[in-house]
Design a protein around this motif. Structure first.
Motif, PDB file in Angstrom:
ATOM      1  N   GLU A 166       0.854  -1.191   0.000  1.00  0.00           N
ATOM      2  CA  GLU A 166       0.000   0.000   0.000  1.00  0.00           C
ATOM      3  C   GLU A 166       0.884   1.232   0.000  1.00  0.00           C
ATOM      4  OE1 GLU A 166      -2.437   0.075   3.476  1.00  0.00           O
ATOM      5  OE2 GLU A 166      -4.050  -1.032   2.527  1.00  0.00           O
ATOM      6  N   LYS A 167       0.415   2.259  -0.696  1.00  0.00           N
ATOM      7  CA  LYS A 167       1.138   3.532  -0.694  1.00  0.00           C
ATOM      8  C   LYS A 167       0.846   4.244   0.620  1.00  0.00           C
ATOM      9  CE  LYS A 167       2.544   6.572  -4.125  1.00  0.00           C
ATOM     10  NZ  LYS A 167       2.352   7.059  -5.463  1.00  0.00           N
ATOM     11  N   GLN A 168       1.901   4.713   1.268  1.00  0.00           N
ATOM     12  CA  GLN A 168       1.796   5.426   2.540  1.00  0.00           C
ATOM     13  C   GLN A 168       1.625   6.929   2.283  1.00  0.00           C
ATOM     14  OE1 GLN A 168       1.766   3.504   5.481  1.00  0.00           O
ATOM     15  NE2 GLN A 168       1.536   2.056   3.793  1.00  0.00           N
ATOM     16  N   PRO A 169       1.180   7.703   3.291  1.00  0.00           N
ATOM     17  CA  PRO A 169       1.005   9.147   3.114  1.00  0.00           C
ATOM     18  C   PRO A 169       2.268   9.862   2.631  1.00  0.00           C
ATOM     19  CG  PRO A 169      -0.004   8.450   5.162  1.00  0.00           C
ATOM     20  CD  PRO A 169       0.715   7.259   4.605  1.00  0.00           C
ATOM     21  N   ASP A 170       3.445   9.316   2.983  1.00  0.00           N
ATOM     22  CA  ASP A 170       4.690   9.962   2.544  1.00  0.00           C
ATOM     23  C   ASP A 170       5.121   9.520   1.145  1.00  0.00           C
ATOM     24  OD1 ASP A 170       5.619   7.393   2.946  1.00  0.00           O
ATOM     25  OD2 ASP A 170       7.105   7.933   4.466  1.00  0.00           O
ATOM     26  N   GLY A 171       4.296   8.678   0.489  1.00  0.00           N
ATOM     27  CA  GLY A 171       4.577   8.234  -0.872  1.00  0.00           C
ATOM     28  C   GLY A 171       5.333   6.929  -0.978  1.00  0.00           C
ATOM     29  N   THR A 172       5.817   6.397   0.140  1.00  0.00           N
ATOM     30  CA  THR A 172       6.537   5.121   0.105  1.00  0.00           C
ATOM     31  C   THR A 172       5.546   3.961   0.060  1.00  0.00           C
ATOM     32  OG1 THR A 172       6.626   4.978   2.521  1.00  0.00           O
ATOM     33  CG2 THR A 172       8.488   6.057   1.407  1.00  0.00           C
ATOM     34  N   LEU A 173       6.040   2.813  -0.368  1.00  0.00           N
ATOM     35  CA  LEU A 173       5.227   1.602  -0.386  1.00  0.00           C
ATOM     36  C   LEU A 173       5.582   0.753   0.823  1.00  0.00           C
ATOM     37  CD1 LEU A 173       5.465   0.625  -4.150  1.00  0.00           C
ATOM     38  CD2 LEU A 173       3.466   1.519  -2.968  1.00  0.00           C
ATOM     39  N   ARG A 174       4.553   0.133   1.425  1.00  0.00           N
ATOM     40  CA  ARG A 174       4.782  -0.722   2.580  1.00  0.00           C
ATOM     41  C   ARG A 174       3.932  -1.988   2.451  1.00  0.00           C
ATOM     42  NH1 ARG A 174       3.552   1.615   8.328  1.00  0.00           N
ATOM     43  NH2 ARG A 174       1.994   0.015   8.579  1.00  0.00           N
TER      44      ARG A 174
ATOM     45  N   ALA B 238      19.888 -11.350  -1.010  1.00  0.00           N
ATOM     46  CA  ALA B 238      21.347 -11.474  -1.029  1.00  0.00           C
ATOM     47  C   ALA B 238      22.023 -10.311  -0.306  1.00  0.00           C
ATOM     48  CB  ALA B 238      21.840 -11.551  -2.468  1.00  0.00           C
ATOM     49  N   LYS B 239      21.301  -9.217  -0.123  1.00  0.00           N
ATOM     50  CA  LYS B 239      21.885  -8.043   0.538  1.00  0.00           C
ATOM     51  C   LYS B 239      21.410  -7.987   1.994  1.00  0.00           C
ATOM     52  CE  LYS B 239      22.276  -5.482  -3.724  1.00  0.00           C
ATOM     53  NZ  LYS B 239      21.785  -4.375  -4.519  1.00  0.00           N
ATOM     54  N   PRO B 240      22.312  -7.603   2.913  1.00  0.00           N
ATOM     55  CA  PRO B 240      21.965  -7.603   4.342  1.00  0.00           C
ATOM     56  C   PRO B 240      20.787  -6.689   4.708  1.00  0.00           C
ATOM     57  CG  PRO B 240      24.303  -7.094   4.021  1.00  0.00           C
ATOM     58  CD  PRO B 240      23.695  -7.210   2.679  1.00  0.00           C
ATOM     59  N   ASP B 241      20.607  -5.565   3.976  1.00  0.00           N
ATOM     60  CA  ASP B 241      19.514  -4.647   4.317  1.00  0.00           C
ATOM     61  C   ASP B 241      18.188  -5.026   3.650  1.00  0.00           C
ATOM     62  OD1 ASP B 241      20.505  -3.998   1.808  1.00  0.00           O
ATOM     63  OD2 ASP B 241      20.166  -1.841   2.059  1.00  0.00           O
ATOM     64  N   ARG B 242      18.191  -6.107   2.861  1.00  0.00           N
ATOM     65  CA  ARG B 242      16.984  -6.656   2.232  1.00  0.00           C
ATOM     66  C   ARG B 242      16.159  -5.600   1.474  1.00  0.00           C
ATOM     67  NH1 ARG B 242      19.647 -10.509   3.930  1.00  0.00           N
ATOM     68  NH2 ARG B 242      18.900 -12.083   5.345  1.00  0.00           N
ATOM     69  N   PRO B 243      16.777  -4.912   0.502  1.00  0.00           N
ATOM     70  CA  PRO B 243      16.021  -3.887  -0.226  1.00  0.00           C
ATOM     71  C   PRO B 243      14.990  -4.503  -1.173  1.00  0.00           C
ATOM     72  CG  PRO B 243      18.136  -4.216  -1.263  1.00  0.00           C
ATOM     73  CD  PRO B 243      18.128  -5.062  -0.011  1.00  0.00           C
ATOM     74  N   LYS B 244      14.005  -3.701  -1.517  1.00  0.00           N
ATOM     75  CA  LYS B 244      13.008  -4.114  -2.500  1.00  0.00           C
ATOM     76  C   LYS B 244      13.581  -3.894  -3.893  1.00  0.00           C
ATOM     77  CE  LYS B 244       9.750  -5.212   0.320  1.00  0.00           C
ATOM     78  NZ  LYS B 244       9.190  -6.540   0.395  1.00  0.00           N
ATOM     79  N   ILE B 245      13.173  -4.719  -4.837  1.00  0.00           N
ATOM     80  CA  ILE B 245      13.657  -4.625  -6.215  1.00  0.00           C
ATOM     81  C   ILE B 245      12.555  -3.994  -7.055  1.00  0.00           C
ATOM     82  CG2 ILE B 245      14.538  -5.896  -8.201  1.00  0.00           C
ATOM     83  CD1 ILE B 245      15.287  -8.173  -6.204  1.00  0.00           C
ATOM     84  N   ASP B 246      12.777  -2.779  -7.509  1.00  0.00           N
ATOM     85  CA  ASP B 246      11.772  -2.113  -8.331  1.00  0.00           C
ATOM     86  C   ASP B 246      11.617  -2.834  -9.660  1.00  0.00           C
ATOM     87  OD1 ASP B 246      10.993  -0.097  -6.569  1.00  0.00           O
ATOM     88  OD2 ASP B 246      12.724   1.150  -7.102  1.00  0.00           O
ATOM     89  N   GLY B 247      10.372  -2.995 -10.086  1.00  0.00           N
ATOM     90  CA  GLY B 247      10.079  -3.643 -11.365  1.00  0.00           C
ATOM     91  C   GLY B 247       9.960  -5.150 -11.298  1.00  0.00           C
ATOM     92  N   GLU B 248      10.284  -5.754 -10.145  1.00  0.00           N
ATOM     93  CA  GLU B 248      10.117  -7.199  -9.977  1.00  0.00           C
ATOM     94  C   GLU B 248       9.140  -7.446  -8.843  1.00  0.00           C
ATOM     95  OE1 GLU B 248      13.484  -9.815  -9.969  1.00  0.00           O
ATOM     96  OE2 GLU B 248      14.710  -8.334 -11.027  1.00  0.00           O
TER      97      GLU B 248
END
Length: 196
Positions: A34-42, A65-75
């Motif tokens: 869901e899009k949050q009020p600040d524009g980020t997705l959660r 594979a990365k320690p901070d577990r980032p989200k992959i845009d477009g996947e």
């Protein structure tokens, strides 16, 4: 969900109702954001659909594979087929919603339901109990499912009767949990002149 069972243990459940009574369903299940009020997705939980493409807000994949577990845009995560059914949990002694995504368990249940020794009584309650077991963790996890014929206990029949008419698994497709009902229902009656 079977993945919540501790490794090396098992739980017993009994199926309550069938596909034809509305107490079983095999939809697609997908994590959504869901899009949050600040524009980020959660991450916002899971949605259900009869259509594989029915998730416009599918969650992005995580880069494990990365320690901070980032989200992959477009996947995006792919929907999985899930067997959703009302069951009686013997561990918690109540009616629950079982969500089974593991293919081995789904295939095992189909095989069990095709056996004429395992059927449903006139109240649409299974004449057997399913023992679901789990071994291992991570990629080494395996599941087992074993049916045991057992007479329907009075407590099980009573528990199902209390939710039989209101707990329809298709509620998942509308974003509602079949066992969570609103505490109050608001209605208004129209007066004779059409005003409320």
């Amino acid at each position: 969900m079977p993945n919540k069972i501790e490794s090396g243990s098992s739980e017993e459940i009994r199926l309550l109702g069938t596909f034809s009574t509305g107490h079983m369903l095999a939809p697609w299940r997908c994590g959504v954001e869901e899009k949050q009020p600040d524009g980020t997705l959660r991450f916002a939980g899971f949605d259900y659909s009869n259509d594989y493409e029915g998730f416009p807000n599918a969650a992005r994949m995580t880069d494990w594979a990365k320690p901070d577990r980032p989200k992959i845009d477009g996947e995006f995560v792919k929907p999985k087929r899930a067997l959703c059914a009302l069951v009686y949990s013997y561990a918690r002694q109540r009616v629950e919603l079982a969500v089974i995504e593991q293919r081995s368990l789904r295939d095992g249940l189909v095989e069990i339901l095709n056996d004429e020794d395992f059927a449903f009584d006139s109240a649409d309650i299974a004449n057997f109990v399913l023992k679901i077991g789990k071994q291992g963790s991570g990629l080494e996890t395996s599941y087992s499912i074993l049916p045991k014929p057992r007479k329907v206990e009075a407590a099980v029949a009573k528990a199902f009767e209390e939710v039989r008419e209101t707990a329809m698994v298709a509620d998942l497709l509308e974003g509602r949990h079949p066992l969570n009902k609103p505490k109050a229902e608001f209605k208004s009656d129209a007066s004779a002149d059409g005003e409320f």
